[in-house]
Design a protein around this motif. Structure first.
Motif, mmCIF file in Angstrom:
data_model
loop_
_atom_site.group_PDB
_atom_site.id
_atom_site.type_symbol
_atom_site.label_atom_id
_atom_site.label_comp_id
_atom_site.label_asym_id
_atom_site.label_seq_id
_atom_site.Cartn_x
_atom_site.Cartn_y
_atom_site.Cartn_z
ATOM 1 N N ALA A 244 -11.759 0.000 1.862
ATOM 2 C CA ALA A 244 -10.896 0.626 2.799
ATOM 3 C C ALA A 244 -11.037 -1.345 3.691
ATOM 4 O O ALA A 244 -9.576 -1.804 3.680
ATOM 5 C CB ALA A 244 -11.079 1.281 4.215
ATOM 6 N N ARG A 245 -12.004 -1.942 4.128
ATOM 7 C CA ARG A 245 -12.132 -3.450 4.898
ATOM 8 C C ARG A 245 -11.229 -3.904 3.685
ATOM 9 O O ARG A 245 -10.634 -5.063 4.324
ATOM 10 C CB ARG A 245 -13.303 -3.373 4.851
ATOM 11 N N TRP A 246 -11.322 -4.385 2.756
ATOM 12 C CA TRP A 246 -10.514 -5.131 1.797
ATOM 13 C C TRP A 246 -9.225 -5.185 2.055
ATOM 14 O O TRP A 246 -8.944 -6.215 1.655
ATOM 15 C CB TRP A 246 -11.112 -5.544 0.284
ATOM 16 N N LEU A 247 -9.125 -4.134 1.858
ATOM 17 C CA LEU A 247 -7.253 -3.543 1.887
ATOM 18 C C LEU A 247 -7.137 -4.257 2.763
ATOM 19 O O LEU A 247 -5.435 -4.332 3.177
ATOM 20 C CB LEU A 247 -7.439 -2.476 1.502
ATOM 21 N N GLY A 248 -7.741 -3.300 4.095
ATOM 22 C CA GLY A 248 -7.014 -3.985 5.596
ATOM 23 C C GLY A 248 -7.231 -5.055 5.446
ATOM 24 O O GLY A 248 -6.348 -5.711 6.145
ATOM 25 N N GLU A 249 -8.126 -6.606 5.295
ATOM 26 C CA GLU A 249 -8.532 -7.307 5.086
ATOM 27 C C GLU A 249 -6.622 -8.502 4.225
ATOM 28 O O GLU A 249 -6.030 -9.409 5.353
ATOM 29 C CB GLU A 249 -9.064 -7.791 4.826
ATOM 30 N N GLN A 250 -6.559 -7.428 3.982
ATOM 31 C CA GLN A 250 -4.409 -7.519 2.898
ATOM 32 C C GLN A 250 -3.865 -7.908 3.305
ATOM 33 O O GLN A 250 -2.015 -7.909 3.087
ATOM 34 C CB GLN A 250 -4.802 -7.253 1.610
ATOM 35 N N GLY A 251 -3.663 -7.000 4.567
ATOM 36 C CA GLY A 251 -2.696 -6.720 5.428
ATOM 37 C C GLY A 251 -1.696 -5.061 5.290
ATOM 38 O O GLY A 251 -0.932 -4.793 5.463
ATOM 39 N N TYR A 252 -2.952 -3.406 4.404
ATOM 40 C CA TYR A 252 -2.165 -2.729 3.954
ATOM 41 C C TYR A 252 -2.828 -1.128 4.889
ATOM 42 O O TYR A 252 -3.693 -2.318 5.910
ATOM 43 C CB TYR A 252 -2.756 -2.387 2.369
ATOM 44 N N ALA A 253 -1.896 -0.949 4.838
ATOM 45 C CA ALA A 253 -2.312 0.759 5.926
ATOM 46 C C ALA A 253 -2.861 1.736 5.767
ATOM 47 O O ALA A 253 -2.486 2.298 4.139
ATOM 48 C CB ALA A 253 -1.155 1.567 6.314
ATOM 49 N N VAL A 254 -4.764 1.705 5.765
ATOM 50 C CA VAL A 254 -5.589 2.584 4.948
ATOM 51 C C VAL A 254 -5.200 3.585 5.812
ATOM 52 O O VAL A 254 -5.647 3.520 6.855
ATOM 53 C CB VAL A 254 -6.450 1.785 4.859
#
Length: 219
Positions: free
Chosen positions: A37-47
């Motif tokens: 979740a942290r990694w995807l959030g850092e890529q700009g995705y809504a998680v």
């Protein structure tokens, strides 16, 4: 827990991505789900980070009832039905709305846990328990299920001294759980990623990210 998306995170316009992290007790599911979740959030995705049971207010009440009651206080069939009820409410009120908004949903446990724990370990039957959960969620399956494979012995060591009603079951029970997960993954390998839970955490994170990155590129 819900991760707040960045202001420019992609939302709407298309169905999101549904990811489940599964495995026996002590496998490290929450750790890996949080890292993803942290990694995807850092890529700009809504998680949307969630869990079963306990991803809703109703789920938290059901979780307390099933996992922290006295041993033997909940029969095997009642256990399966309670988890299915939690899942139906969780999907209807959390998972499906988030997917329809274009979010990436990461759940710590989903219907494979019921198949492994109640279907295999409680010996209620793989097909019956899976059909019950599929009916409860109107057929919704994850785009990817990550299975963290852990032996009963290693899981017990990782859990430490605190155990809920299910975790207190013997190693033979947890061995059936492990086989249940591996059997499910073996039937649909294209929808699963099976990883050794004893591998270093960074190596597991890297393998999960690579598979999720492939799914995002195909989207």
């Amino acid at each position: 827990m819900t991760d707040q998306p960045p202001a420019d995170a992609p939302r709407g316009g298309r169905r999101g991505l549904f990811l489940a992290v599964e495995g026996g007790d002590g496998a490290g599911k929450s750790t890996q789900a949080d890292a993803l979740a942290r990694w995807l959030g850092e890529q700009g995705y809504a998680v949307r980070r969630t869990r079963e049971p306990g991803g809703t207010g109703l789920g938290r009440s059901l979780r307390e009832l099933v996992l922290h009651g006295e041993d033997g206080s909940v029969t095997a069939r009642a256990e399966a039905l309670i988890f299915a009820a939690d899942r139906a409410h969780h999907v209807a009120t959390v998972v499906r709305p988030a997917l329809e908004a274009g979010e990436i949903v990461i759940t710590d446990r989903y219907l494979d846990s019921s198949v492994a724990y109640q279907g295999a370990a409680r010996e209620l039957g793989h097909g019956e328990v899976r059909d019950l959960s599929l009916w409860a969620v109107e057929g919704l399956l994850p785009d990817l299920t990550v299975v963290l494979d852990v032996s009963p012995e290693q899981g017990r060591l990782r859990r430490g001294a605190t155990h809920d009603r299910v975790e207190r079951e013997g190693d033979d029970f947890h061995l059936r759980v492990r086989r249940g997960f591996l059997d499910l993954a073996g039937q649909q390998p294209e929808r699963y990623l099976v990883l050794d839970a004893q591998e270093p955490q960074p190596a597991i994170e890297s393998a999960v990210r690579e598979r999720v990155r492939e799914l995002l590129e195909r989207r």
